[in-house]
Design an enzyme around this catalytic site. Structure first.
Site, PDB file in Angstrom:
ATOM      1  N   ALA A 136       2.763   0.339  13.104  1.00  0.00           N
ATOM      2  CA  ALA A 136       3.529  -0.707  12.601  1.00  0.00           C
ATOM      3  C   ALA A 136       3.992  -1.358  13.430  1.00  0.00           C
ATOM      4  O   ALA A 136       4.761  -2.668  13.084  1.00  0.00           O
ATOM      5  CB  ALA A 136       4.505  -0.339  11.789  1.00  0.00           C
ATOM      6  N   ALA A 137       3.623  -1.572  14.752  1.00  0.00           N
ATOM      7  CA  ALA A 137       4.086  -2.240  15.570  1.00  0.00           C
ATOM      8  C   ALA A 137       3.889  -3.919  15.641  1.00  0.00           C
ATOM      9  O   ALA A 137       4.708  -4.482  15.665  1.00  0.00           O
ATOM     10  CB  ALA A 137       3.764  -1.820  17.379  1.00  0.00           C
ATOM     11  N   GLY A 138       2.579  -4.281  15.044  1.00  0.00           N
ATOM     12  CA  GLY A 138       2.318  -5.577  14.743  1.00  0.00           C
ATOM     13  C   GLY A 138       3.272  -6.218  13.807  1.00  0.00           C
ATOM     14  O   GLY A 138       3.533  -7.411  13.872  1.00  0.00           O
ATOM     15  N   ASP A 139       3.344  -5.231  12.633  1.00  0.00           N
ATOM     16  CA  ASP A 139       4.085  -5.790  11.327  1.00  0.00           C
ATOM     17  C   ASP A 139       5.638  -5.832  11.801  1.00  0.00           C
ATOM     18  O   ASP A 139       6.370  -6.969  11.330  1.00  0.00           O
ATOM     19  CB  ASP A 139       3.864  -4.868  10.278  1.00  0.00           C
ATOM     20  CG  ASP A 139       2.539  -5.055   9.769  1.00  0.00           C
ATOM     21  OD1 ASP A 139       1.755  -5.925  10.006  1.00  0.00           O
ATOM     22  OD2 ASP A 139       2.131  -3.855   9.295  1.00  0.00           O
ATOM     23  N   GLY A 159       1.123  -1.324   3.887  1.00  0.00           N
ATOM     24  CA  GLY A 159       0.820  -2.695   3.571  1.00  0.00           C
ATOM     25  C   GLY A 159       1.357  -3.452   4.385  1.00  0.00           C
ATOM     26  O   GLY A 159       2.693  -3.654   4.520  1.00  0.00           O
ATOM     27  N   LYS A 160       0.511  -4.503   5.107  1.00  0.00           N
ATOM     28  CA  LYS A 160       0.868  -5.531   6.052  1.00  0.00           C
ATOM     29  C   LYS A 160       1.964  -6.333   5.465  1.00  0.00           C
ATOM     30  O   LYS A 160       3.199  -6.608   6.048  1.00  0.00           O
ATOM     31  CB  LYS A 160      -0.235  -6.149   6.600  1.00  0.00           C
ATOM     32  CG  LYS A 160      -1.061  -5.377   7.458  1.00  0.00           C
ATOM     33  CD  LYS A 160      -2.043  -6.462   8.222  1.00  0.00           C
ATOM     34  CE  LYS A 160      -1.221  -6.675   9.540  1.00  0.00           C
ATOM     35  NZ  LYS A 160      -1.069  -5.826  10.358  1.00  0.00           N
ATOM     36  N   GLY A 212      -0.309  -6.034  22.824  1.00  0.00           N
ATOM     37  CA  GLY A 212       0.040  -4.618  22.936  1.00  0.00           C
ATOM     38  C   GLY A 212       1.127  -4.178  24.304  1.00  0.00           C
ATOM     39  O   GLY A 212       2.069  -5.224  24.362  1.00  0.00           O
ATOM     40  N   SER A 242       9.378   3.520  10.770  1.00  0.00           N
ATOM     41  CA  SER A 242       9.431   3.196  12.053  1.00  0.00           C
ATOM     42  C   SER A 242       9.915   2.021  12.337  1.00  0.00           C
ATOM     43  O   SER A 242      10.344   1.624  13.643  1.00  0.00           O
ATOM     44  CB  SER A 242       8.093   3.396  12.897  1.00  0.00           C
ATOM     45  OG  SER A 242       7.348   2.332  12.628  1.00  0.00           O
ATOM     46  N   ASP A 293       3.549   6.280  17.966  1.00  0.00           N
ATOM     47  CA  ASP A 293       2.808   5.722  17.094  1.00  0.00           C
ATOM     48  C   ASP A 293       2.891   4.411  17.056  1.00  0.00           C
ATOM     49  O   ASP A 293       3.910   3.684  16.735  1.00  0.00           O
ATOM     50  CB  ASP A 293       3.288   6.490  15.961  1.00  0.00           C
ATOM     51  CG  ASP A 293       2.360   6.013  14.710  1.00  0.00           C
ATOM     52  OD1 ASP A 293       1.436   5.236  14.746  1.00  0.00           O
ATOM     53  OD2 ASP A 293       2.710   6.673  13.539  1.00  0.00           O
ATOM     54  N   ASN A 348       0.836  -0.997   0.052  1.00  0.00           N
ATOM     55  CA  ASN A 348       0.002   0.231   0.083  1.00  0.00           C
ATOM     56  C   ASN A 348       0.728   1.238  -0.017  1.00  0.00           C
ATOM     57  O   ASN A 348       2.193   1.450   0.342  1.00  0.00           O
ATOM     58  CB  ASN A 348      -0.955   0.028   1.388  1.00  0.00           C
ATOM     59  CG  ASN A 348      -1.976  -0.873   1.181  1.00  0.00           C
ATOM     60  OD1 ASN A 348      -2.327  -1.594   0.439  1.00  0.00           O
ATOM     61  ND2 ASN A 348      -2.341  -1.316   2.414  1.00  0.00           N
ATOM     62  N   ALA A 404       9.244   0.090  17.315  1.00  0.00           N
ATOM     63  CA  ALA A 404       8.639   0.911  16.274  1.00  0.00           C
ATOM     64  C   ALA A 404       7.720   1.718  16.929  1.00  0.00           C
ATOM     65  O   ALA A 404       7.274   2.588  16.265  1.00  0.00           O
ATOM     66  CB  ALA A 404       7.853  -0.640  15.422  1.00  0.00           C
ATOM     67  N   GLY A 437       5.442   6.915  11.893  1.00  0.00           N
ATOM     68  CA  GLY A 437       5.343   6.323  10.692  1.00  0.00           C
ATOM     69  C   GLY A 437       5.242   4.656  10.510  1.00  0.00           C
ATOM     70  O   GLY A 437       4.798   4.221  11.566  1.00  0.00           O
TER      71      GLY A 437
END
Length: 296
Positions: free
Chosen positions: A240-243, A38-39, A213, A282, A237, A10, A273, A278
């Site tokens: 994008a932490a999960g990615d 995009g993941k 989290g 990030s 922010d 994305n 991240a 970002g």
């Protein structure tokens, strides 16, 4: 060894907001920036920055968003030979981020929904491959790829985000399924079991990792439950932490780290991240993650 990511690409439009809007509310932002996202692409960049050899299978459109959507993937050295250019729109996400780092995300998938399992050849799915998939591409194509990967001996990580159905016979072939708390609840409802990782793992016959989290993560498997605390940081922010977590987890498993060590490394990367704004911007490099692990 290779991390092969099958997933979305994305361009993100990121709005800085004083607070996240409620239904029907218009909120005037304080800034706007564009960034690749995009993941699938995020996880590929995260794995590459952690030192893995990474390839991405996905698609972009024939539009002005395609080149910027691929820019940081190229910079990170990700192999893009399996990325197709198709008629239609490159995927796009609108992300609102408030002053506390919380976010709301809206996604127009565009040609991500046309990504095909046929873009990945059988020879790329051997025992030396860690395959990573998410749920921003077509579920039927994901299922086909998982079944082919299992037949060829690849280890698969399925990130069920955003939550959606994947055929159970395909899902059960994964070496690891990663869900957040909400996705775990949705998966549990679909399976008719508890949302705890051990319950999900028992129902599916594979490992399940639930991210929580600021409360860390939990891995459930036949041996029980392993808990990984979060690394305490000030969140700027969380987009994008999960990615970051999934990409670095894949890179660590590709290096043959054990699951517990790989999860700890992934948690450190996810924490880093959160400390900067970002999406792909990030995602930390390996040296940063090493330093946080050494200091903890």
């Amino acid at each position: 060894m290779t991390v092969l990511v099958f997933g979305s690409i994305n361009l993100d439009l990121i709005f800085a907001l004083p607070h996240l809007p409620s239904a029907g509310e218009t909120v005037l932002g304080t800034g706007l920036r564009t960034e690749p996202g995009g993941k699938g692409a995020n996880q590929a960049v995260a794995a590459a920055r952690d030192g893995a050899r990474v390839a991405l299978a996905g698609a972009v459109g024939r539009d002005a968003f395609a080149a910027p959507a691929l820019a940081l993937l190229r910079e990170a050295g990700v192999d893009l030979s399996r990325v197709a250019t198709l008629d239609g729109a490159t995927g796009c996400a609108a992300i609102g981020v408030d002053r506390d780092g919380r976010n709301q995300i809206m996604v127009a998938p565009g040609v991500n929904l046309a990504v095909s399992a046929a873009q990945v050849e059988d020879e790329a799915l051997g025992p030396e491959t860690v395959l990573v998939v998410q749920r921003e591409t077509d579920a039927g194509e994901i299922a086909q790829l998982l079944l082919r990967a299992a037949a060829r001996g690849a280890r698969a990580i399925v990130n069920l985000a955003p939550f959606g159905g994947i055929a159970l016979d395909a899902l059960a072939t994964a070496a690891l399924i990663v869900v957040n708390a909400a996705e775990a609840e949705a998966l549990a409802a679909a399976l008719g079991c508890g949302a705890e990782p051990a319950a999900l793992a028992g129902r599916l016959g594979t490992r399940v990792l639930r991210t929580l989290g600021e409360h860390g993560a939990e891995l459930g498997d036949s041996a029980g439950t392993h808990r990984q605390p979060a690394f305490p940081v000030r969140a700027v922010d969380t987009t994008a932490a999960g990615d970051a977590f999934v990409g670095v987890l894949a890179a660590a498993l590709d290096r043959r780290l054990g699951f517990e060590a790989a999860i700890r490394r992934a948690a450190a990367a996810a924490a880093l991240a959160c400390t900067r704004a970002g999406t792909q911007a990030s995602l930390p490099g390996a040296a940063e993650t090493d330093a946080l692990l050494a200091a903890s």
